[in-house]
Enzyme design. Structure first.
Site, PDB file in Angstrom:
ATOM      1  N   HIS A   1      41.781  29.051  34.447  1.00  0.00           N
ATOM      2  CA  HIS A   1      40.623  29.430  33.639  1.00  0.00           C
ATOM      3  C   HIS A   1      40.773  30.875  33.181  1.00  0.00           C
ATOM      4  O   HIS A   1      41.709  31.576  33.595  1.00  0.00           O
ATOM      5  CB  HIS A   1      39.312  29.213  34.402  1.00  0.00           C
ATOM      6  CG  HIS A   1      39.129  30.085  35.604  1.00  0.00           C
ATOM      7  ND1 HIS A   1      39.820  29.909  36.779  1.00  0.00           N
ATOM      8  CD2 HIS A   1      38.305  31.143  35.821  1.00  0.00           C
ATOM      9  CE1 HIS A   1      39.439  30.811  37.673  1.00  0.00           C
ATOM     10  NE2 HIS A   1      38.521  31.573  37.102  1.00  0.00           N
TER      11      HIS A   1
ATOM     12  N   HIS B   1      39.068  33.847  33.414  1.00  0.00           N
ATOM     13  CA  HIS B   1      38.509  35.061  33.994  1.00  0.00           C
ATOM     14  C   HIS B   1      39.636  36.061  34.237  1.00  0.00           C
ATOM     15  O   HIS B   1      40.776  35.668  34.516  1.00  0.00           O
ATOM     16  CB  HIS B   1      37.790  34.760  35.308  1.00  0.00           C
ATOM     17  CG  HIS B   1      36.378  34.306  35.117  1.00  0.00           C
ATOM     18  ND1 HIS B   1      35.718  33.496  36.015  1.00  0.00           N
ATOM     19  CD2 HIS B   1      35.481  34.560  34.117  1.00  0.00           C
ATOM     20  CE1 HIS B   1      34.487  33.265  35.592  1.00  0.00           C
ATOM     21  NE2 HIS B   1      34.314  33.894  34.440  1.00  0.00           N
TER      22      HIS B   1
ATOM     23  N   ASP C   1      40.563  37.919  36.640  1.00  0.00           N
ATOM     24  CA  ASP C   1      41.327  37.881  37.886  1.00  0.00           C
ATOM     25  C   ASP C   1      42.234  36.661  37.960  1.00  0.00           C
ATOM     26  O   ASP C   1      42.929  36.469  38.965  1.00  0.00           O
ATOM     27  CB  ASP C   1      40.395  37.939  39.103  1.00  0.00           C
ATOM     28  CG  ASP C   1      39.365  36.819  39.140  1.00  0.00           C
ATOM     29  OD1 ASP C   1      38.801  36.501  38.079  1.00  0.00           O
ATOM     30  OD2 ASP C   1      39.114  36.283  40.233  1.00  0.00           O
ATOM     31  N   HIS C   2      42.265  35.866  36.879  1.00  0.00           N
ATOM     32  CA  HIS C   2      43.157  34.705  36.835  1.00  0.00           C
ATOM     33  C   HIS C   2      44.083  34.709  35.621  1.00  0.00           C
ATOM     34  O   HIS C   2      45.131  34.068  35.673  1.00  0.00           O
ATOM     35  CB  HIS C   2      42.349  33.411  36.872  1.00  0.00           C
ATOM     36  CG  HIS C   2      41.698  33.161  38.188  1.00  0.00           C
ATOM     37  ND1 HIS C   2      42.193  32.300  39.128  1.00  0.00           N
ATOM     38  CD2 HIS C   2      40.575  33.707  38.737  1.00  0.00           C
ATOM     39  CE1 HIS C   2      41.409  32.305  40.201  1.00  0.00           C
ATOM     40  NE2 HIS C   2      40.417  33.150  39.988  1.00  0.00           N
TER      41      HIS C   2
END
Length: 251
Positions: free
Chosen positions: A68, A70, A72-73
């Protein structure tokens, strides 16, 4: 297949951990060819720092699979791309496989962080493949299938089931419990799952108590929990591998 945890922290770096990033090498003992190589599962904002810390060659990374969008990804992609252009001398193509919206969000992120970087000429090609749930994508000898999760990020959030080198790795990404977690992880050689809290419900995130009740049905050969909050980090592992930055698993 060799999997190394480059980052397993939550968005806020609990426990001093890097953002989510798993490095998978399907050709540890053989030359890289059309049926092998290395790929990432997610590429959080701190991914390039972790790549340097753990001695990973960024130029051997053929594909980045995203759960996904976000930061932090997926927020480490601008640095990975610019490193290939300016530091590591990359010449081989890089494929980014992500949910619908990735083709717009990646250049937007690059322009926010490094204006002009999304359109500059490079010695290598960046190809973005948008993957929809239930429609497998094959690239570089790796087959990935997405499952719809529940975690708002401005684009669909997916769990991934990845098949390579005769092994299956599944990863829930960030999500609260949905029934498709069972299909995504069933019988996997390694299931990586969010374990944000022990049993305290947090909207759009997965707690260990809920997952634990369904593990017998999912029946993965091994289960590793990641993206853990401080309370979960303090909880002794009970039926799972607790992810740590740098941890290596051979499948």
């Amino acid at each position: 297949m060799r999997l190394q945890v480059l980052g397993c922290g939550d968005a806020f770096g609990s426990g001093g951990r890097f953002h989510t990033c798993f490095h998978v090498d399907t050709s540890v003992d053989i030359p890289v060819d059309a049926s092998g190589g290395a790929f990432l599962i997610d590429c959080g904002a701190s991914a390039l720092i972790a790549i340097r810390r753990f001695g990973v060659d960024p130029n051997r990374i053929r594909t980045v699979f995203l759960t996904h969008l976000h930061g932090d990804h997926f927020g480490g992609l601008p640095w990975l791309i610019l490193d290939g252009q300016l530091v590591s001398g990359r010449t081989d193509p890089l494929t980014v496989v992500g949910p619908p919206g990735t083709a717009d969000r990646l250049p937007a992120a690059m322009e926010v962080l490094f204006p002009g970087s999304s359109t500059v000429e490079r010695r290598f090609r960046v190809e973005v493949v948008e993957m929809e749930a239930g429609r497998p994508v094959e690239t570089g000898g790796v087959r990935a299938t997405a499952f719809t999760m529940r975690h708002p990020s401005g684009a669909p959030a997916h769990a991934l089931r990845i098949e390579a080198g005769g092994k299956v790795v599944s990863y829930t990404g960030d999500t609260e419990w949905v029934e498709d977690i069972v299909a995504a992880g069933r019988g996997a050689d390694l299931m990586i799952a969010e374990g944000y809290t022990v049993e305290r419900p947090v909207k759009f995130h997965l707690d260990w108590a809920t997952l634990k009740r369904r593990v017998p049905e999912i029946a993965p050969k091994r289960l590793m929990l990641t993206h853990m909050s401080p309370e979960m980090l303090a909880h002794p592992p009970d039926g799972y591998i607790a992810a740590e930055d740098g941890l290596v698993l051979t499948l």
